[in-house]
Design a protein around this motif. Structure first.
Motif, mmCIF file in Angstrom:
data_model
loop_
_atom_site.group_PDB
_atom_site.id
_atom_site.type_symbol
_atom_site.label_atom_id
_atom_site.label_comp_id
_atom_site.label_asym_id
_atom_site.label_seq_id
_atom_site.Cartn_x
_atom_site.Cartn_y
_atom_site.Cartn_z
ATOM 1 N N ARG A 5 0.808 -1.223 0.000
ATOM 2 C CA ARG A 5 0.000 0.000 0.000
ATOM 3 C C ARG A 5 0.841 1.273 0.000
ATOM 4 O O ARG A 5 0.565 2.168 -0.800
ATOM 5 C CB ARG A 5 -0.971 -0.003 1.172
ATOM 6 C CG ARG A 5 -2.131 -0.928 0.930
ATOM 7 C CD ARG A 5 -3.201 -0.733 1.982
ATOM 8 N NE ARG A 5 -4.272 -1.661 1.756
ATOM 9 C CZ ARG A 5 -4.681 -2.552 2.629
ATOM 10 N NH1 ARG A 5 -4.123 -2.624 3.814
ATOM 11 N NH2 ARG A 5 -5.664 -3.366 2.348
ATOM 12 N N GLU A 59 -5.812 -4.812 -5.075
ATOM 13 C CA GLU A 59 -6.215 -3.750 -4.142
ATOM 14 C C GLU A 59 -6.504 -2.417 -4.825
ATOM 15 O O GLU A 59 -7.298 -1.628 -4.336
ATOM 16 C CB GLU A 59 -5.119 -3.535 -3.101
ATOM 17 C CG GLU A 59 -4.882 -4.764 -2.263
ATOM 18 C CD GLU A 59 -3.541 -4.725 -1.552
ATOM 19 O OE1 GLU A 59 -2.721 -3.829 -1.843
ATOM 20 O OE2 GLU A 59 -3.324 -5.590 -0.710
ATOM 21 N N ILE A 60 -5.817 -2.167 -5.948
ATOM 22 C CA ILE A 60 -5.971 -0.886 -6.641
ATOM 23 C C ILE A 60 -5.794 -1.092 -8.132
ATOM 24 O O ILE A 60 -4.938 -1.854 -8.572
ATOM 25 C CB ILE A 60 -4.968 0.178 -6.123
ATOM 26 C CG1 ILE A 60 -5.163 1.514 -6.840
ATOM 27 C CG2 ILE A 60 -3.550 -0.319 -6.221
ATOM 28 C CD1 ILE A 60 -4.297 2.649 -6.301
ATOM 29 N N GLN A 62 -5.337 1.541 -11.392
ATOM 30 C CA GLN A 62 -5.054 2.952 -11.635
ATOM 31 C C GLN A 62 -4.683 3.172 -13.092
ATOM 32 O O GLN A 62 -3.922 2.407 -13.660
ATOM 33 C CB GLN A 62 -3.905 3.376 -10.727
ATOM 34 C CG GLN A 62 -3.514 4.820 -10.835
ATOM 35 C CD GLN A 62 -2.462 5.143 -9.801
ATOM 36 O OE1 GLN A 62 -2.720 5.071 -8.620
ATOM 37 N NE2 GLN A 62 -1.280 5.497 -10.258
ATOM 38 N N ALA A 75 -8.480 6.078 -10.315
ATOM 39 C CA ALA A 75 -8.121 4.882 -9.550
ATOM 40 C C ALA A 75 -9.364 4.299 -8.903
ATOM 41 O O ALA A 75 -10.242 5.030 -8.438
ATOM 42 C CB ALA A 75 -7.089 5.222 -8.475
ATOM 43 N N THR A 76 -9.433 2.965 -8.881
ATOM 44 C CA THR A 76 -10.497 2.265 -8.167
ATOM 45 C C THR A 76 -9.850 1.359 -7.130
ATOM 46 O O THR A 76 -8.707 0.917 -7.293
ATOM 47 C CB THR A 76 -11.383 1.436 -9.123
ATOM 48 O OG1 THR A 76 -10.570 0.505 -9.847
ATOM 49 C CG2 THR A 76 -12.150 2.333 -10.072
ATOM 50 N N PHE A 77 -10.583 1.087 -6.072
ATOM 51 C CA PHE A 77 -10.053 0.369 -4.917
ATOM 52 C C PHE A 77 -10.950 -0.800 -4.540
ATOM 53 O O PHE A 77 -12.172 -0.722 -4.704
ATOM 54 C CB PHE A 77 -9.939 1.330 -3.718
ATOM 55 C CG PHE A 77 -9.091 2.523 -4.019
ATOM 56 C CD1 PHE A 77 -7.727 2.509 -3.767
ATOM 57 C CD2 PHE A 77 -9.637 3.660 -4.605
ATOM 58 C CE1 PHE A 77 -6.936 3.601 -4.081
ATOM 59 C CE2 PHE A 77 -8.856 4.761 -4.925
ATOM 60 C CZ PHE A 77 -7.497 4.722 -4.662
ATOM 61 N N GLY A 82 -8.717 0.769 1.914
ATOM 62 C CA GLY A 82 -7.609 0.923 0.975
ATOM 63 C C GLY A 82 -7.650 2.269 0.278
ATOM 64 O O GLY A 82 -6.621 2.924 0.088
ATOM 65 N N GLN A 83 -8.850 2.719 -0.068
ATOM 66 C CA GLN A 83 -9.010 4.025 -0.698
ATOM 67 C C GLN A 83 -8.579 5.134 0.257
ATOM 68 O O GLN A 83 -7.844 6.034 -0.119
ATOM 69 C CB GLN A 83 -10.468 4.242 -1.108
ATOM 70 C CG GLN A 83 -10.732 5.609 -1.675
ATOM 71 C CD GLN A 83 -12.207 5.865 -1.933
ATOM 72 O OE1 GLN A 83 -13.075 5.209 -1.368
ATOM 73 N NE2 GLN A 83 -12.493 6.816 -2.784
ATOM 74 N N TRP A 86 -4.798 5.225 0.687
ATOM 75 C CA TRP A 86 -4.170 5.781 -0.502
ATOM 76 C C TRP A 86 -4.326 7.297 -0.517
ATOM 77 O O TRP A 86 -3.367 8.022 -0.758
ATOM 78 C CB TRP A 86 -4.814 5.155 -1.746
ATOM 79 C CG TRP A 86 -4.185 5.579 -3.036
ATOM 80 C CD1 TRP A 86 -3.158 4.958 -3.687
ATOM 81 C CD2 TRP A 86 -4.547 6.707 -3.842
ATOM 82 N NE1 TRP A 86 -2.866 5.633 -4.856
ATOM 83 C CE2 TRP A 86 -3.708 6.713 -4.969
ATOM 84 C CE3 TRP A 86 -5.505 7.711 -3.721
ATOM 85 C CZ2 TRP A 86 -3.792 7.684 -5.963
ATOM 86 C CZ3 TRP A 86 -5.586 8.678 -4.708
ATOM 87 C CH2 TRP A 86 -4.739 8.654 -5.813
ATOM 88 N N LYS A 102 -15.136 4.012 -3.443
ATOM 89 C CA LYS A 102 -14.090 3.125 -3.943
ATOM 90 C C LYS A 102 -13.460 3.595 -5.254
ATOM 91 O O LYS A 102 -12.924 2.805 -6.017
ATOM 92 C CB LYS A 102 -14.600 1.686 -4.072
ATOM 93 C CG LYS A 102 -14.966 1.055 -2.741
ATOM 94 C CD LYS A 102 -15.367 -0.387 -2.914
ATOM 95 C CE LYS A 102 -15.808 -0.986 -1.596
ATOM 96 N NZ LYS A 102 -16.284 -2.349 -1.758
ATOM 97 N N TRP A 103 -13.505 4.904 -5.516
ATOM 98 C CA TRP A 103 -12.784 5.453 -6.658
ATOM 99 C C TRP A 103 -12.335 6.882 -6.363
ATOM 100 O O TRP A 103 -12.898 7.560 -5.528
ATOM 101 C CB TRP A 103 -13.597 5.396 -7.951
ATOM 102 C CG TRP A 103 -14.880 6.182 -7.972
ATOM 103 C CD1 TRP A 103 -16.130 5.689 -7.723
ATOM 104 C CD2 TRP A 103 -15.065 7.573 -8.252
ATOM 105 N NE1 TRP A 103 -17.061 6.686 -7.833
ATOM 106 C CE2 TRP A 103 -16.435 7.854 -8.155
ATOM 107 C CE3 TRP A 103 -14.190 8.617 -8.577
ATOM 108 C CZ2 TRP A 103 -16.958 9.130 -8.379
ATOM 109 C CZ3 TRP A 103 -14.709 9.888 -8.788
ATOM 110 C CH2 TRP A 103 -16.083 10.129 -8.694
#
Length: 143
Positions: A5, A59-60, A62, A75-77, A82-83, A86, A102-103
């Motif tokens: 991460r 996890e991501i 991008q 980016a999506t998560f 996690g989002q 980040w 989640k984005w």
């Protein structure tokens, strides 16, 4: 996975700095639609961009994008946590962030504002120390 991460956040922030640039002028406020959801490809199609994938991990995901509004990172998560992790790391690098569930879309203020008219979401701003000309640099904000 914890070691991944911070590296992803750093890589994401570097990509943000590469496409975001500096300076912007304020835009007019428009009605914000309901926040979009979906895959990275779905979100990119909504804003008429062909995503150039940079990271495709569990996890991501991008990608670098460009449309008539400008260049941005999308980016999506996999998870909300996690989002947020980040975002917390990336915001140290400045920039403007359009945040959905989640984005995240990142770019110059005018680009992100234009994306908001299609994707909805909430605007967030990165660190004032790394955001020359940012909207709160001219005030007396102390963090």
């Amino acid at each position: 996975m914890r070691l991944t991460r911070p590296r992803l956040a750093l890589a994401g922030a570097a990509a943000i700095l590469a496409v975001a640039g500096c300076g912007s002028d304020g835009g007019s406020e428009a009605a914000v639609p309901e926040t979009a959801t979906g895959s990275l490809e779905h979100l990119a199609a909504e804003v008429k961009c062909k995503p150039n994938m940079q990271t495709d991990a569990d996890e991501i995901r991008q990608a670098l994008c460009k449309n008539t509004d400008g260049k941005f990172v999308l980016a999506t998560f996999a998870t909300d946590r996690g989002q947020r992790e980040w975002l917390n790391g990336a915001k140290d690098y400045g920039g403007y962030y359009l945040v959905g569930r989640k984005w995240v879309a990142v770019g110059q203020e005018k680009t992100v504002t234009a994306l908001q008219s299609t994707l909805g979401g909430t605007m967030e701003e990165g660190s004032e120390h790394m955001n020359p000309g940012g909207s709160h640099n001219s005030g007396s904000h102390h963090g």
